[in-house]
Structure formats: structure tokens, C-alpha cells
Scaffold this motif. Structure first.
Motif: not given
Length: 67
Positions: A1-7
Motif C-alpha cells: 500500500m503506497n503513501v497516497h492510499m494510506v492518506r
């Protein structure tokens, strides 16, 4: 999971939490009590109030009597 999806997931969770808090607060809303002799105190009370705009208004008071 990348940072954009976490945000995005964090923002979605936060938004859902706010919506849940708002909806649950509506469920506990009480009617406004306007006649204190009708029953024991159990709701929100309404009364006239006045907020002065300046210090001289505060000292002079609410001459108009508007609430």
C-alpha cells in the motif's frame, strides 16, 4: 500500500468518524423548553440574550430590550 492510499484511507476514516459523531448527536437532541412550569427540567432552555458590540455599549446596557 503506497503513501497516497494510506492518506486517502485515513481521510475516509476521519470523515466517517465525524459523520457518525454528528448523526449520533442528532439522536440525543432535545426539545427546547419554553415553559418551566410544564414539567421537571429536562431539555434545552431558551432565553433572550444580548451581546454588546463595544465597551460603551456594555456600560450603557441594552436600552432597546431586544434579545
Amino acid at each position: 500500500m503506497n503513501v497516497h492510499m494510506v492518506r486517502i484511507s485515513a481521510m475516509a476514516l476521519f470523515t466517517m468518524a465525524l459523520a457518525t459523531a454528528y448523526v449520533s448527536s442528532l439522536a440525543y437532541a432535545q426539545d427546547t423548553v419554553v415553559d418551566f412550569s410544564a414539567s421537571p427540567p429536562s431539555g434545552q432552555y431558551s432565553f433572550k440574550s444580548w451581546t454588546p458590540k463595544t465597551v460603551p455599549d456594555l456600560i450603557k446596557g441594552n436600552a432597546s430590550g431586544e434579545g
